[in-house]
Scaffold this motif. Structure first.
Motif, PDB file in Angstrom:
ATOM      1  N   MET A 192       0.835  -1.208   0.000  1.00  0.00           N
ATOM      2  CA  MET A 192       0.000   0.000   0.000  1.00  0.00           C
ATOM      3  C   MET A 192       0.867   1.254   0.000  1.00  0.00           C
ATOM      4  SD  MET A 192      -2.975   1.289  -0.070  1.00  0.00           S
ATOM      5  CE  MET A 192      -3.811   2.809   0.298  1.00  0.00           C
ATOM      6  N   ILE A 193       1.948   1.224   0.797  1.00  0.00           N
ATOM      7  CA  ILE A 193       2.853   2.371   0.865  1.00  0.00           C
ATOM      8  C   ILE A 193       3.481   2.626  -0.488  1.00  0.00           C
ATOM      9  CG2 ILE A 193       4.968   3.258   1.895  1.00  0.00           C
ATOM     10  CD1 ILE A 193       4.271   1.809   4.440  1.00  0.00           C
ATOM     11  N   LYS A 194       3.874   1.544  -1.165  1.00  0.00           N
ATOM     12  CA  LYS A 194       4.488   1.714  -2.478  1.00  0.00           C
ATOM     13  C   LYS A 194       3.509   2.324  -3.467  1.00  0.00           C
ATOM     14  CE  LYS A 194       8.061  -1.850  -2.209  1.00  0.00           C
ATOM     15  NZ  LYS A 194       8.592  -3.099  -2.817  1.00  0.00           N
ATOM     16  N   ARG A 195       2.236   1.890  -3.392  1.00  0.00           N
ATOM     17  CA  ARG A 195       1.224   2.444  -4.288  1.00  0.00           C
ATOM     18  C   ARG A 195       1.041   3.938  -4.041  1.00  0.00           C
ATOM     19  NH1 ARG A 195      -2.246  -0.297  -7.274  1.00  0.00           N
ATOM     20  NH2 ARG A 195      -3.928   1.189  -6.865  1.00  0.00           N
ATOM     21  N   VAL A 196       1.062   4.337  -2.756  1.00  0.00           N
ATOM     22  CA  VAL A 196       0.940   5.754  -2.423  1.00  0.00           C
ATOM     23  C   VAL A 196       2.120   6.523  -2.991  1.00  0.00           C
ATOM     24  CG1 VAL A 196       0.945   7.434  -0.557  1.00  0.00           C
ATOM     25  CG2 VAL A 196      -0.447   5.373  -0.360  1.00  0.00           C
ATOM     26  N   GLU A 197       3.335   5.963  -2.840  1.00  0.00           N
ATOM     27  CA  GLU A 197       4.534   6.619  -3.359  1.00  0.00           C
ATOM     28  C   GLU A 197       4.473   6.762  -4.872  1.00  0.00           C
ATOM     29  OE1 GLU A 197       7.785   4.331  -1.937  1.00  0.00           O
ATOM     30  OE2 GLU A 197       7.723   5.167   0.087  1.00  0.00           O
ATOM     31  N   ILE A 198       4.021   5.722  -5.553  1.00  0.00           N
ATOM     32  CA  ILE A 198       3.907   5.775  -7.007  1.00  0.00           C
ATOM     33  C   ILE A 198       2.900   6.849  -7.414  1.00  0.00           C
ATOM     34  CG2 ILE A 198       3.106   4.511  -9.045  1.00  0.00           C
ATOM     35  CD1 ILE A 198       4.225   1.972  -7.743  1.00  0.00           C
ATOM     36  N   GLY A 199       1.784   6.912  -6.686  1.00  0.00           N
ATOM     37  CA  GLY A 199       0.780   7.929  -6.969  1.00  0.00           C
ATOM     38  C   GLY A 199       1.332   9.334  -6.823  1.00  0.00           C
ATOM     39  N   ILE A 200       2.163   9.535  -5.792  1.00  0.00           N
ATOM     40  CA  ILE A 200       2.781  10.849  -5.570  1.00  0.00           C
ATOM     41  C   ILE A 200       3.712  11.206  -6.725  1.00  0.00           C
ATOM     42  CG2 ILE A 200       4.444  12.095  -4.127  1.00  0.00           C
ATOM     43  CD1 ILE A 200       3.196  10.672  -1.709  1.00  0.00           C
ATOM     44  N   TRP A 201       4.529  10.235  -7.150  1.00  0.00           N
ATOM     45  CA  TRP A 201       5.464  10.491  -8.254  1.00  0.00           C
ATOM     46  C   TRP A 201       4.719  10.752  -9.559  1.00  0.00           C
ATOM     47  CZ3 TRP A 201      10.088  12.111  -7.517  1.00  0.00           C
ATOM     48  CH2 TRP A 201      10.811  11.694  -6.395  1.00  0.00           C
ATOM     49  N   TYR A 202       3.647  10.014  -9.783  1.00  0.00           N
ATOM     50  CA  TYR A 202       2.835  10.241 -10.976  1.00  0.00           C
ATOM     51  C   TYR A 202       2.286  11.668 -10.989  1.00  0.00           C
ATOM     52  CZ  TYR A 202       2.624   5.312 -12.503  1.00  0.00           C
ATOM     53  OH  TYR A 202       2.925   4.063 -12.975  1.00  0.00           O
ATOM     54  N   MET A 203       1.768  12.114  -9.841  1.00  0.00           N
ATOM     55  CA  MET A 203       1.178  13.446  -9.784  1.00  0.00           C
ATOM     56  C   MET A 203       2.236  14.537  -9.890  1.00  0.00           C
ATOM     57  SD  MET A 203      -1.254  15.470  -9.880  1.00  0.00           S
ATOM     58  CE  MET A 203      -2.754  14.533  -9.660  1.00  0.00           C
ATOM     59  N   LEU A 204       3.394  14.315  -9.296  1.00  0.00           N
ATOM     60  CA  LEU A 204       4.477  15.286  -9.451  1.00  0.00           C
ATOM     61  C   LEU A 204       4.860  15.438 -10.921  1.00  0.00           C
ATOM     62  CD1 LEU A 204       6.818  14.428  -6.432  1.00  0.00           C
ATOM     63  CD2 LEU A 204       5.640  16.604  -6.832  1.00  0.00           C
ATOM     64  N   PHE A 205       4.947  14.310 -11.614  1.00  0.00           N
ATOM     65  CA  PHE A 205       5.296  14.337 -13.033  1.00  0.00           C
ATOM     66  C   PHE A 205       4.186  15.021 -13.840  1.00  0.00           C
ATOM     67  CE2 PHE A 205       6.048  11.923 -17.175  1.00  0.00           C
ATOM     68  CZ  PHE A 205       7.122  12.729 -17.532  1.00  0.00           C
ATOM     69  N   ALA A 206       2.928  14.706 -13.516  1.00  0.00           N
ATOM     70  CA  ALA A 206       1.803  15.329 -14.210  1.00  0.00           C
ATOM     71  C   ALA A 206       1.807  16.844 -13.991  1.00  0.00           C
ATOM     72  CB  ALA A 206       0.486  14.736 -13.719  1.00  0.00           C
ATOM     73  N   SER A 207       2.108  17.275 -12.763  1.00  0.00           N
ATOM     74  CA  SER A 207       2.136  18.705 -12.454  1.00  0.00           C
ATOM     75  C   SER A 207       3.231  19.409 -13.241  1.00  0.00           C
ATOM     76  CB  SER A 207       2.356  18.915 -10.948  1.00  0.00           C
ATOM     77  OG  SER A 207       1.268  18.392 -10.209  1.00  0.00           O
ATOM     78  N   LEU A 208       4.389  18.753 -13.366  1.00  0.00           N
ATOM     79  CA  LEU A 208       5.485  19.319 -14.156  1.00  0.00           C
ATOM     80  C   LEU A 208       5.085  19.427 -15.625  1.00  0.00           C
ATOM     81  CD1 LEU A 208       8.405  20.281 -14.411  1.00  0.00           C
ATOM     82  CD2 LEU A 208       9.113  17.883 -14.614  1.00  0.00           C
ATOM     83  N   LEU A 209       4.393  18.395 -16.128  1.00  0.00           N
ATOM     84  CA  LEU A 209       3.950  18.414 -17.521  1.00  0.00           C
ATOM     85  C   LEU A 209       2.925  19.524 -17.755  1.00  0.00           C
ATOM     86  CD1 LEU A 209       3.569  14.575 -18.180  1.00  0.00           C
ATOM     87  CD2 LEU A 209       5.343  16.077 -19.092  1.00  0.00           C
ATOM     88  N   PHE A 210       2.016  19.714 -16.812  1.00  0.00           N
ATOM     89  CA  PHE A 210       1.030  20.787 -16.941  1.00  0.00           C
ATOM     90  C   PHE A 210       1.722  22.152 -16.973  1.00  0.00           C
ATOM     91  CE2 PHE A 210      -2.590  18.033 -15.360  1.00  0.00           C
ATOM     92  CZ  PHE A 210      -3.374  18.228 -16.493  1.00  0.00           C
ATOM     93  N   ALA A 211       2.729  22.318 -16.131  1.00  0.00           N
ATOM     94  CA  ALA A 211       3.475  23.575 -16.123  1.00  0.00           C
ATOM     95  C   ALA A 211       4.194  23.770 -17.458  1.00  0.00           C
ATOM     96  CB  ALA A 211       4.474  23.584 -14.967  1.00  0.00           C
ATOM     97  N   GLY A 212       4.760  22.684 -17.992  1.00  0.00           N
ATOM     98  CA  GLY A 212       5.417  22.751 -19.299  1.00  0.00           C
ATOM     99  C   GLY A 212       4.439  23.124 -20.398  1.00  0.00           C
ATOM    100  N   MET A 213       3.229  22.574 -20.322  1.00  0.00           N
ATOM    101  CA  MET A 213       2.192  22.947 -21.281  1.00  0.00           C
ATOM    102  C   MET A 213       1.936  24.449 -21.231  1.00  0.00           C
ATOM    103  SD  MET A 213      -1.896  22.453 -21.071  1.00  0.00           S
ATOM    104  CE  MET A 213      -1.857  23.873 -19.979  1.00  0.00           C
ATOM    105  N   GLY A 214       1.907  24.999 -20.003  1.00  0.00           N
ATOM    106  CA  GLY A 214       1.682  26.428 -19.844  1.00  0.00           C
ATOM    107  C   GLY A 214       2.771  27.261 -20.495  1.00  0.00           C
ATOM    108  N   VAL A 215       4.016  26.787 -20.424  1.00  0.00           N
ATOM    109  CA  VAL A 215       5.136  27.492 -21.064  1.00  0.00           C
ATOM    110  C   VAL A 215       4.921  27.585 -22.570  1.00  0.00           C
ATOM    111  CG1 VAL A 215       7.603  27.390 -21.609  1.00  0.00           C
ATOM    112  CG2 VAL A 215       6.822  26.915 -19.279  1.00  0.00           C
ATOM    113  N   PHE A 216       4.587  26.440 -23.197  1.00  0.00           N
ATOM    114  CA  PHE A 216       4.382  26.442 -24.645  1.00  0.00           C
ATOM    115  C   PHE A 216       3.150  27.263 -25.023  1.00  0.00           C
ATOM    116  CE2 PHE A 216       7.099  22.617 -24.416  1.00  0.00           C
ATOM    117  CZ  PHE A 216       8.040  22.978 -25.370  1.00  0.00           C
ATOM    118  N   ALA A 217       2.110  27.230 -24.175  1.00  0.00           N
ATOM    119  CA  ALA A 217       0.916  28.033 -24.442  1.00  0.00           C
ATOM    120  C   ALA A 217       1.261  29.526 -24.422  1.00  0.00           C
ATOM    121  CB  ALA A 217      -0.166  27.728 -23.410  1.00  0.00           C
TER     122      ALA A 217
END
Length: 293
Positions: A1-26
């Protein structure tokens, strides 16, 4: 369960970075194209991608709420119009902060329209969230202007769209709900760009603008904006599937930090003033309290 939580956190961190990158190109695109057109290309990319998945796996749902589906699409389109216009005219981190007020308004609308209980902590979260919104507008040094109004509308529009999704998920395939937003967000700009040839209202330039043919590197920016936005959606979905919504929702506010950093590095955005930083902190705390709830 802990590993799943950690993976979820890393996924969201990566998604947040990608969203910010999208904003740069926009924002880079907005230097040469009207924000209305940037919204068009952002959504067109999504329509093509999601439509392609229908060939592999057709949608299956009972339907029955077409007007609510259209409402979700219109509200999402309105939110994106306001959001991309702000990206074009104010620092990226500030525009992202306005968009991240949506959980605050979602909690309020869920209370008003879906009769969901808030409780003392919920009302406290809303209070500090609205104080944060006041601070982000910096009323002590600058007048309340068009960008502040559109920033708040981007959060309100997204909140109304998210609130409707709770009901729509009972009737429609998730892709149908997303497509309702993408299709409206693609057809809407075409209609508005056509109207703009005959109607000129300066105050409505966030939704009225004539088409400008992209050239050269602008096509590269369009491709990467669409790609990053799509990948961000994928990893955000993975994050919510791998961890609790409260944890992932909390981590999603890293989007603001990434946007401030990328804005400073790539767009020469100024570092936020003290009062705006305080507003950002209050909005984040409010959003976290709502997400944890």
């Amino acid at each position: 369960m802990i590993k799943r939580v950690e993976i979820g956190i890393w996924y969201m961190l990566f998604a947040s970075l990608l969203f910010a990158g999208m904003g740069v190109f926009a924002k880079l695109l907005s230097q040469n194209l009207p924000s209305l057109e940037v919204v068009f290309f952002r959504n067109l990319f999504g329509v093509i991608l999601i439509s392609a998945t229908l060939f592999a796996k057709p949608m299956r749902h009972k339907g029955g709420r077409p007007w609510l589906l259209l409402f979700r699409g219109l509200m999402g389109f309105l939110a994106l119009l306001c959001f991309f216009y702000d990206i074009a005219h104010i620092p990226l981190g500030e525009a992202m902060t306005y968009s991240k007020t949506s959980p605050i308004f979602t909690a309020l609308f869920a209370f008003l329209f879906l009769k969901e209980a808030l409780g003392k902590r919920g009302w406290f979260a809303l209070f500090i969230g609205f104080v944060g919104i006041v601070f982000i507008t910096d009323p002590f040094h600058t007048p309340f202007d068009k960008y502040d109004i559109l920033g708040i509308l981007s959060g309100v529009g997204a909140a109304l769209a998210y609130t409707s999704v709770k009901e729509l998920k009972k009737y429609y395939d998730t892709r149908a709900i997303v497509l309702s937003f993408m299709v409206v967000g693609s057809v809407g700009p075409l209609i508005l760009m056509g109207v703009s040839r005959f109607v000129k209202v300066e105050e409505l330039d966030f939704m009225l603008a004539e088409f400008v043919m992209p050239e050269g590197e602008m096509w590269v920016y369009i491709f990467f904006m669409g790609l990053l936005a799509t990948l961000a959606q994928v990893y955000m979905t993975k994050a919510y599937g791998a961890s609790k919504a409260g944890v992932v929702g909390t981590i999603s506010y890293s989007n603001i930090l990434f946007s401030i950093a990328l804005g400073i590095v790539f767009l020469n955005d100024p570092f936020p003033e003290t009062i705006k930083i305080l507003g950002i902190i209050l909005i984040v705390i409010s959003g976290i309290l709502v997400a944890r709830r």
